[in-house]
Every structure is written in C-alpha cells, then in structure tokens.
Design a protein around this motif. Structure first.
Motif, PDB file in Angstrom:
ATOM      1  N   GLY A   9       0.811  -1.201   0.000  1.00 36.45           N
ATOM      2  CA  GLY A   9       0.000   0.000   0.000  1.00 36.45           C
ATOM      3  C   GLY A   9       0.847   1.255   0.000  1.00 36.45           C
ATOM      4  O   GLY A   9       1.713   1.419   0.854  1.00 36.45           O
ATOM      5  N   VAL A  10       0.579   2.111  -0.957  1.00 32.26           N
ATOM      6  CA  VAL A  10       1.195   3.431  -0.983  1.00 32.26           C
ATOM      7  C   VAL A  10       0.184   4.348  -0.304  1.00 32.26           C
ATOM      8  O   VAL A  10      -0.759   4.846  -0.928  1.00 32.26           O
ATOM      9  N   ILE A  11       0.379   4.490   1.010  1.00 29.89           N
ATOM     10  CA  ILE A  11      -0.564   5.241   1.830  1.00 29.89           C
ATOM     11  C   ILE A  11      -0.263   6.730   1.678  1.00 29.89           C
ATOM     12  O   ILE A  11       0.863   7.168   1.894  1.00 29.89           O
ATOM     13  N   CYS A  12      -1.286   7.489   1.299  1.00 30.63           N
ATOM     14  CA  CYS A  12      -1.118   8.919   0.997  1.00 30.63           C
ATOM     15  C   CYS A  12      -1.876   9.771   2.016  1.00 30.63           C
ATOM     16  O   CYS A  12      -2.891   9.360   2.556  1.00 30.63           O
ATOM     17  N   ARG A  13      -1.353  10.967   2.219  1.00 28.53           N
ATOM     18  CA  ARG A  13      -2.060  11.986   2.996  1.00 28.53           C
ATOM     19  C   ARG A  13      -1.609  13.353   2.492  1.00 28.53           C
ATOM     20  O   ARG A  13      -0.574  13.481   1.839  1.00 28.53           O
ATOM     21  N   ARG A  14      -2.387  14.364   2.826  1.00 33.31           N
ATOM     22  CA  ARG A  14      -2.008  15.758   2.552  1.00 33.31           C
ATOM     23  C   ARG A  14      -1.533  16.360   3.865  1.00 33.31           C
ATOM     24  O   ARG A  14      -2.202  16.248   4.884  1.00 33.31           O
ATOM     25  N   ASN A  15      -0.344  17.002   3.829  1.00 31.55           N
ATOM     26  CA  ASN A  15       0.146  17.654   5.047  1.00 31.55           C
ATOM     27  C   ASN A  15      -0.498  19.027   5.184  1.00 31.55           C
ATOM     28  O   ASN A  15      -1.326  19.430   4.359  1.00 31.55           O
ATOM     29  N   ALA A  16      -0.123  19.761   6.223  1.00 33.06           N
ATOM     30  CA  ALA A  16      -0.727  21.065   6.511  1.00 33.06           C
ATOM     31  C   ALA A  16      -0.526  22.068   5.372  1.00 33.06           C
ATOM     32  O   ALA A  16      -1.332  22.982   5.198  1.00 33.06           O
ATOM     33  N   GLN A  17       0.539  21.881   4.590  1.00 34.30           N
ATOM     34  CA  GLN A  17       0.813  22.780   3.461  1.00 34.30           C
ATOM     35  C   GLN A  17       0.100  22.334   2.183  1.00 34.30           C
ATOM     36  O   GLN A  17       0.249  22.948   1.138  1.00 34.30           O
ATOM     37  N   GLY A  18      -0.641  21.232   2.253  1.00 32.08           N
ATOM     38  CA  GLY A  18      -1.371  20.736   1.089  1.00 32.08           C
ATOM     39  C   GLY A  18      -0.539  19.847   0.176  1.00 32.08           C
ATOM     40  O   GLY A  18      -0.983  19.494  -0.912  1.00 32.08           O
ATOM     41  N   THR A  19       0.659  19.466   0.613  1.00 28.93           N
ATOM     42  CA  THR A  19       1.538  18.613  -0.176  1.00 28.93           C
ATOM     43  C   THR A  19       1.241  17.145   0.121  1.00 28.93           C
ATOM     44  O   THR A  19       1.022  16.778   1.276  1.00 28.93           O
ATOM     45  N   THR A  20       1.240  16.314  -0.918  1.00 31.32           N
ATOM     46  CA  THR A  20       1.020  14.885  -0.725  1.00 31.32           C
ATOM     47  C   THR A  20       2.260  14.241  -0.127  1.00 31.32           C
ATOM     48  O   THR A  20       3.378  14.516  -0.550  1.00 31.32           O
ATOM     49  N   GLU A  21       2.030  13.373   0.862  1.00 34.18           N
ATOM     50  CA  GLU A  21       3.101  12.605   1.491  1.00 34.18           C
ATOM     51  C   GLU A  21       2.725  11.126   1.443  1.00 34.18           C
ATOM     52  O   GLU A  21       1.545  10.776   1.409  1.00 34.18           O
ATOM     53  N   PHE A  22       3.755  10.283   1.452  1.00 37.62           N
ATOM     54  CA  PHE A  22       3.589   8.838   1.365  1.00 37.62           C
ATOM     55  C   PHE A  22       4.238   8.185   2.580  1.00 37.62           C
ATOM     56  O   PHE A  22       5.331   8.574   2.983  1.00 37.62           O
ATOM     57  N   LEU A  23       3.583   7.161   3.129  1.00 32.33           N
ATOM     58  CA  LEU A  23       4.105   6.488   4.311  1.00 32.33           C
ATOM     59  C   LEU A  23       5.094   5.393   3.910  1.00 32.33           C
ATOM     60  O   LEU A  23       4.765   4.479   3.161  1.00 32.33           O
ATOM     61  N   GLY A  80      16.313 -17.166  -3.352  1.00 28.76           N
ATOM     62  CA  GLY A  80      15.422 -18.260  -3.000  1.00 28.76           C
ATOM     63  C   GLY A  80      13.946 -18.041  -3.224  1.00 28.76           C
ATOM     64  O   GLY A  80      13.140 -18.934  -2.989  1.00 28.76           O
ATOM     65  N   ARG A  81      13.556 -16.847  -3.674  1.00 26.91           N
ATOM     66  CA  ARG A  81      12.125 -16.616  -3.907  1.00 26.91           C
ATOM     67  C   ARG A  81      11.902 -15.535  -4.961  1.00 26.91           C
ATOM     68  O   ARG A  81      12.727 -14.644  -5.141  1.00 26.91           O
ATOM     69  N   HIS A  82      10.773 -15.665  -5.641  1.00 24.29           N
ATOM     70  CA  HIS A  82      10.343 -14.671  -6.613  1.00 24.29           C
ATOM     71  C   HIS A  82       9.053 -14.069  -6.084  1.00 24.29           C
ATOM     72  O   HIS A  82       8.135 -14.792  -5.702  1.00 24.29           O
ATOM     73  N   ILE A  83       8.984 -12.743  -6.032  1.00 26.54           N
ATOM     74  CA  ILE A  83       7.746 -12.107  -5.584  1.00 26.54           C
ATOM     75  C   ILE A  83       7.063 -11.390  -6.744  1.00 26.54           C
ATOM     76  O   ILE A  83       7.711 -10.841  -7.634  1.00 26.54           O
ATOM     77  N   THR A  84       5.748 -11.450  -6.698  1.00 31.12           N
ATOM     78  CA  THR A  84       4.882 -10.644  -7.550  1.00 31.12           C
ATOM     79  C   THR A  84       4.157  -9.722  -6.584  1.00 31.12           C
ATOM     80  O   THR A  84       3.399 -10.186  -5.726  1.00 31.12           O
ATOM     81  N   MET A  85       4.433  -8.416  -6.690  1.00 32.74           N
ATOM     82  CA  MET A  85       3.896  -7.445  -5.737  1.00 32.74           C
ATOM     83  C   MET A  85       2.950  -6.475  -6.446  1.00 32.74           C
ATOM     84  O   MET A  85       3.363  -5.737  -7.338  1.00 32.74           O
ATOM     85  N   HIS A  86       1.678  -6.512  -6.041  1.00 35.21           N
ATOM     86  CA  HIS A  86       0.649  -5.622  -6.589  1.00 35.21           C
ATOM     87  C   HIS A  86       0.539  -4.411  -5.667  1.00 35.21           C
ATOM     88  O   HIS A  86       0.341  -4.564  -4.452  1.00 35.21           O
ATOM     89  N   CYS A  87       0.665  -3.217  -6.232  1.00 36.35           N
ATOM     90  CA  CYS A  87       0.722  -1.980  -5.431  1.00 36.35           C
ATOM     91  C   CYS A  87      -0.464  -1.077  -5.733  1.00 36.35           C
ATOM     92  O   CYS A  87      -0.818  -0.876  -6.905  1.00 36.35           O
ATOM     93  N   TYR A  88      -1.028  -0.517  -4.677  1.00 33.79           N
ATOM     94  CA  TYR A  88      -2.214   0.333  -4.775  1.00 33.79           C
ATOM     95  C   TYR A  88      -2.044   1.574  -3.902  1.00 33.79           C
ATOM     96  O   TYR A  88      -1.437   1.517  -2.832  1.00 33.79           O
ATOM     97  N   PHE A  89      -2.645   2.679  -4.363  1.00 33.88           N
ATOM     98  CA  PHE A  89      -2.768   3.843  -3.494  1.00 33.88           C
ATOM     99  C   PHE A  89      -3.777   3.507  -2.404  1.00 33.88           C
ATOM    100  O   PHE A  89      -4.758   2.796  -2.644  1.00 33.88           O
ATOM    101  N   CYS A  90      -3.546   4.010  -1.192  1.00 34.84           N
ATOM    102  CA  CYS A  90      -4.459   3.805  -0.063  1.00 34.84           C
ATOM    103  C   CYS A  90      -4.614   5.104   0.706  1.00 34.84           C
ATOM    104  O   CYS A  90      -3.701   5.922   0.743  1.00 34.84           O
ATOM    105  N   GLU A  91      -5.778   5.239   1.318  1.00 29.89           N
ATOM    106  CA  GLU A  91      -6.042   6.373   2.205  1.00 29.89           C
ATOM    107  C   GLU A  91      -6.513   5.830   3.548  1.00 29.89           C
ATOM    108  O   GLU A  91      -7.346   4.914   3.590  1.00 29.89           O
ATOM    109  N   ILE A  92      -5.985   6.377   4.616  1.00 31.87           N
ATOM    110  CA  ILE A  92      -6.399   5.959   5.953  1.00 31.87           C
ATOM    111  C   ILE A  92      -7.794   6.517   6.230  1.00 31.87           C
ATOM    112  O   ILE A  92      -8.037   7.705   6.084  1.00 31.87           O
TER     113      ILE A  92
END
Length: 133
Positions: A9-23, A80-92
């Motif tokens: 999960g690419v968890i997003c939020r807007r900070n006090a300045q209105g800029t997007t941040e990612f966790l 020793g392993r192969h990963i397939t990773m599906h990534c999505y934007f998320c909002e708390i």
C-alpha cells in the motif's frame, strides 16, 4: 524457486501545506531488517489483492484503509524466492499508524522518496510513483 504473491500500500495523505506525502515503513525483522518498504504482505487463498492489502495494513499498522487506484505490479527475484507485488494507493479512513511489526515510519514527499534505503522491489514502486506524480 518459491513464488510469493504480495500486496503493498502506498498510503497517501495531505500535510498542513497541502503537499502529498507517502508512508514508508522500516522493516524490523528478517534478512532485510532496516530496509524501507511500502507496507503490506502476502495474499491469502481466496482474497483479492485489495482485501489482502486492507487486512495486512490492519495487522501491521492498526489502520483501516480505503484501497484506491492500482499503481503497478512488480516482479522481483530475491535469494530463494520470486515475488509478484501488486501496489495500490491507499487512504487511511480509521486509526493512526501504529508500528506493530516495523522499526520506524516516515511520511515522505515525492522529493524525499529517494532519501531512504528501499527494499529492491520497492525501488520499482518509487520509479512508478515518480512517473505518475
């Protein structure tokens, strides 16, 4: 080679300045302890990627999320392993991130994404984010 399907999960939020941040979270265990990642985990049989992601983020960070737009699928070989990773934007939508499995967490602006040492597979997610944003 073991094949593992995971979600992140690419968890997003807007900070006090209105800029997007990612966790970003820092792994607290395993071979890659200390590396940074977008949180998530393995899918269980019968789960959609979106269901798995919501479950994993609740288990790892004690948060409820709305899983949003698909970002990318990353294929990566680790020893020793192969990963397939599906990534999505998320909002708390409930709770505050609580570190239950990670050592640290940081909210990063797009310009700061390269300031941490990402897991190899997560570097491809950073690449995709920089192209989309």
């Amino acid at each position: 080679m073991k094949m593992i399907e995971v979600v992140a999960g690419v968890i997003c939020r807007r900070n006090a300045q209105g800029t997007t941040e990612f966790l970003a979270t820092q792994r607290g265990y395993g071979d890659y302890k200390g590396f940074w990642e977008f949180p998530g985990g393995k899918t269980e049989p019968g789960e959609t990627p979106e269901q798995a992601l919501a479950r994993e983020l609740k288990e790892e960070l004690a948060i409820e999320v709305e899983v949003g737009e698909f970002i990318t699928t990353v294929e990566h070989d680790y020893p020793g392993r192969h990963i397939t990773m599906h990534c999505y934007f998320c909002e708390i939508v409930g709770g505050e991130p609580t570190l239950l499995e990670h050592e640290a967490a940081r909210w990063l602006k797009v310009s700061e994404l390269r300031s941490v040492g990402w897991l190899p597979a997560d570097v491809a997610v950073v690449d995709a984010l920089e192209k989309q944003i």
